[in-house]
Design an enzyme around this catalytic site. Structure first.
Site, PDB file in Angstrom:
ATOM      1  N   LYS A 167       0.807  -1.220   0.000  1.00  0.00           N
ATOM      2  CA  LYS A 167       0.000   0.000   0.000  1.00  0.00           C
ATOM      3  C   LYS A 167       0.843   1.276   0.000  1.00  0.00           C
ATOM      4  O   LYS A 167       0.470   2.281  -0.593  1.00  0.00           O
ATOM      5  CB  LYS A 167      -0.972  -0.016   1.184  1.00  0.00           C
ATOM      6  N   GLU A 251      -3.659   8.222   6.789  1.00  0.00           N
ATOM      7  CA  GLU A 251      -4.222   9.085   5.765  1.00  0.00           C
ATOM      8  C   GLU A 251      -5.524   9.706   6.271  1.00  0.00           C
ATOM      9  O   GLU A 251      -6.090   9.268   7.270  1.00  0.00           O
ATOM     10  CB  GLU A 251      -4.483   8.303   4.476  1.00  0.00           C
ATOM     11  N   ASN A 286     -16.102  -4.157   6.674  1.00  0.00           N
ATOM     12  CA  ASN A 286     -15.205  -3.710   5.608  1.00  0.00           C
ATOM     13  C   ASN A 286     -15.063  -4.723   4.471  1.00  0.00           C
ATOM     14  O   ASN A 286     -14.087  -4.694   3.724  1.00  0.00           O
ATOM     15  CB  ASN A 286     -13.811  -3.369   6.166  1.00  0.00           C
ATOM     16  N   GLU A 326      -9.417   0.841  -7.114  1.00  0.00           N
ATOM     17  CA  GLU A 326     -10.456   1.205  -6.160  1.00  0.00           C
ATOM     18  C   GLU A 326     -10.288   2.653  -5.711  1.00  0.00           C
ATOM     19  O   GLU A 326      -9.172   3.111  -5.464  1.00  0.00           O
ATOM     20  CB  GLU A 326     -10.424   0.262  -4.959  1.00  0.00           C
ATOM     21  N   GLU A 339      -6.554   1.616  -3.637  1.00  0.00           N
ATOM     22  CA  GLU A 339      -5.615   0.543  -3.923  1.00  0.00           C
ATOM     23  C   GLU A 339      -5.948  -0.050  -5.288  1.00  0.00           C
ATOM     24  O   GLU A 339      -6.990   0.259  -5.872  1.00  0.00           O
ATOM     25  CB  GLU A 339      -5.678  -0.550  -2.848  1.00  0.00           C
ATOM     26  N   ASN A 341      -6.355  -3.823  -7.101  1.00  0.00           N
ATOM     27  CA  ASN A 341      -6.419  -5.275  -6.960  1.00  0.00           C
ATOM     28  C   ASN A 341      -5.938  -5.906  -8.256  1.00  0.00           C
ATOM     29  O   ASN A 341      -6.565  -5.736  -9.306  1.00  0.00           O
ATOM     30  CB  ASN A 341      -7.842  -5.730  -6.637  1.00  0.00           C
ATOM     31  N   ARG A 343      -5.975  -8.742  -9.821  1.00  0.00           N
ATOM     32  CA  ARG A 343      -6.575 -10.063 -10.040  1.00  0.00           C
ATOM     33  C   ARG A 343      -7.994  -9.876 -10.550  1.00  0.00           C
ATOM     34  O   ARG A 343      -8.484  -8.745 -10.646  1.00  0.00           O
ATOM     35  CB  ARG A 343      -6.604 -10.853  -8.733  1.00  0.00           C
ATOM     36  N   PHE A 399     -22.726 -14.132  12.947  1.00  0.00           N
ATOM     37  CA  PHE A 399     -22.093 -14.316  11.638  1.00  0.00           C
ATOM     38  C   PHE A 399     -20.597 -14.600  11.765  1.00  0.00           C
ATOM     39  O   PHE A 399     -19.820 -14.296  10.869  1.00  0.00           O
ATOM     40  CB  PHE A 399     -22.289 -13.082  10.743  1.00  0.00           C
TER      41      PHE A 399
END
Length: 476
Positions: A167, A251, A286, A326, A339, A341, A343, A399
């Site tokens: 990151k 940040e 998240n 993103e 970020e 991704n 993939r 959950f």
């Protein structure tokens, strides 16, 4: 946003009988469904004369392995499945042409064993490996090892994965590529005092998070110096135990943000195209649970600017596969890089629904060395799509863990009806295991506008038949 997380969706056998009668009256068969699936990919249909891999290995399991096998079969490519011992009867194993057991149930002893997967590649003669998402999909060492072994990694090159995987480094690369950045400190935070000082300079609230983080781990919001020091200490400990990497960054925290991501597709010849956005703001811990494409919040000018910046970043790292950039977006439509991704994303079906592209097919073509057959002007928005993830989880137990057990009854809703798509890796009689993600299905609906897509999602959820486990679904 017009979306709410509502109720547990447990359905009776009566729904299943009604569904069977409806399908029988329509005379719909599996072959009709297969034809319909290929018809939705209208922008760049499969060319049987085009060069392709003879055989690929899929280094994954569950629904994404089944999804990759589906396109590979349509392209005439043989497939090899890998599996743990408890997955020996899994659907992805049955669908593949060959299967290799790579170890016992725990992922660290099977799906994450690079040495055993590399051996399976050699033993089966697979020319390439598709990693799906999760597991080894963003592992630079694995991508490089495949190249060294003479096989192709169906994904971006290892340098691009490395550049975007950290990151701190990814933000430096994005900044140089002139991508909008969240105000923050461009470097590693060394200790609690430095965290408090940098946070005050940025201006509270701030987000303290792990450089190597993901899935919501190693992240905390601080509203003052005291919370900054405490958040740094706790997040650093969590990052060390979860990722083996305790480097931290700070940040600006964007209050009431939207999570909007831009799909990109790049080839090995310098071509890079953005394929519109997905709204992924409805999350739990998240983690995304409901996604839609396009976003009802994004206007054409904003879409173009986000897409152009996503392509700028992709080109800056020499990206050469499917990827997702993103962004966090505030209420005034300012967007900031979060970020990349490197993939295939879980929610890729909704992008496929509105663009007419098969992203797995494109990844296979690009990995083989072909150029993209389309340009940016060919990419439009055709209707609207939603994805709803259906999990085997017990809502009465927070959950927290998978609701394990055998699926005594499993009937997917309107499986052969226009506008509904089910990406799943299970079938009636399958076992939900404690060892793996409890995702049962990615339920996708699409229509010519947002209202139709939403109505179809409600109908689909109301007609799902799942018995044998406690079921948690997100209803729209």
């Amino acid at each position: 946003m017009g979306l709410q997380i509502l109720r547990v969706c447990m359905l009776s056998n009566r729904h299943g009988r009604l569904l069977q009668r409806r399908l029988a009256m329509r005379g719909i068969t599996t072959n009709a469904k297969a034809t319909q699936d290929r018809q939705m990919y209208f922008l760049d249909p499969i060319d049987p004369k085009e060069g392709k891999f003879d055989k690929i290995l899929i280094a994954n399991r569950g629904e994404i392995a089944c999804r990759i096998i589906k396109t590979a079969k349509a392209m005439g490519i043989k497939t090899v499945a890998v599996h743990s011992d408890v997955d020996s009867n899994a659907l992805h194993v049955r669908l593949a042409d060959e299967a290799v057991c790579v170890g016992p149930a725990p992922t660290k002893d099977s799906y994450l064993r690079m040495d055993r997967i590399l051996k399976a590649v050699k033993d089966t003669g697979a020319q390439a490996v598709h990693p799906g998402y999760g597991f080894l999909s963003e592992n630079t060492e694995f991508a490089a090892a495949l190249t060294d072994a003479g096989a192709t990694f169906i994904g971006p090159n290892s340098k691009a994965i490395k550049d975007m995987g950290d990151k701190i480094h990814s933000k430096q690369v994005a900044s140089h590529a002139k991508v909008n950045m969240i105000p923050g400190y461009d470097g590693e935070i060394k200790d609690e005092d430095m965290c408090a000082k940098i946070s005050a300079d940025i201006g509270y609230p701030v987000m303290i998070k792990a450089s190597a983080g993901g899935g919501g781990k190693g992240m905390r919001v601080a509203w003052n110096d005291k919370e900054a020091r405490e958040g740094f200490r706790l997040s650093k400990q969590e990052a060390a135990s979860s990722f083996g990497d305790d480097r931290m960054l700070v940040e600006k925290f964007i209050d009431n943000p939207r999570h909007i991501e831009m799909q990109v597709m790049c080839d090995k010849h310098g071509n890079a195209i953005w394929l519109n956005e997905r709204e992924c703001s409805i999350q739990r811990r998240n983690q995304k649970v409901i996604e839609e494409a396009p976003s009802s919040f994004v206007d054409p000018d904003m879409r173009r600017r986000m897409g152009e910046q996503a392509v700028q970043l992709a080109k800056a790292v020499g990206y050469d596969s499917a990827g997702t950039v993103e962004f966090l977006v505030d209420s005034k439509k300012n967007f900031y890089f979060l970020e990349m991704n490197t993939r295939l994303q879980v929610e890729h079906p909704i992008t496929e629904s509105i663009t007419g592209l098969d992203l797995v097919q494109q990844m296979l073509r690009v990995a083989y060395g072909h150029k993209l057959n389309f340009t940016q002007k060919d990419i439009g928005i055709h209707g609207w799509a939603f994805e709803c993830r259906v999990y085997a989880e017990d809502p009465y137990k927070g959950f927290g863990l998978p609701s394990v057990g055998r699926l005594l009854k499993y009937e997917e809703p309107h499986l052969h009806v226009e506008g509904v798509r089910c990406d799943s890796g299970i079938r009636e009689g399958s076992e939900i295991s404690i060892y793996y993600d409890p995702l049962i299905c990615k339920l996708v609906t699409f229509g010519k506008n947002r209202t139709i897509a939403l109505d179809r999602m409600r109908d689909a959820l109301d007609n799902y038949v799942i018995r044998g486990v406690s079921l948690y679904s997100h209803r729209v």
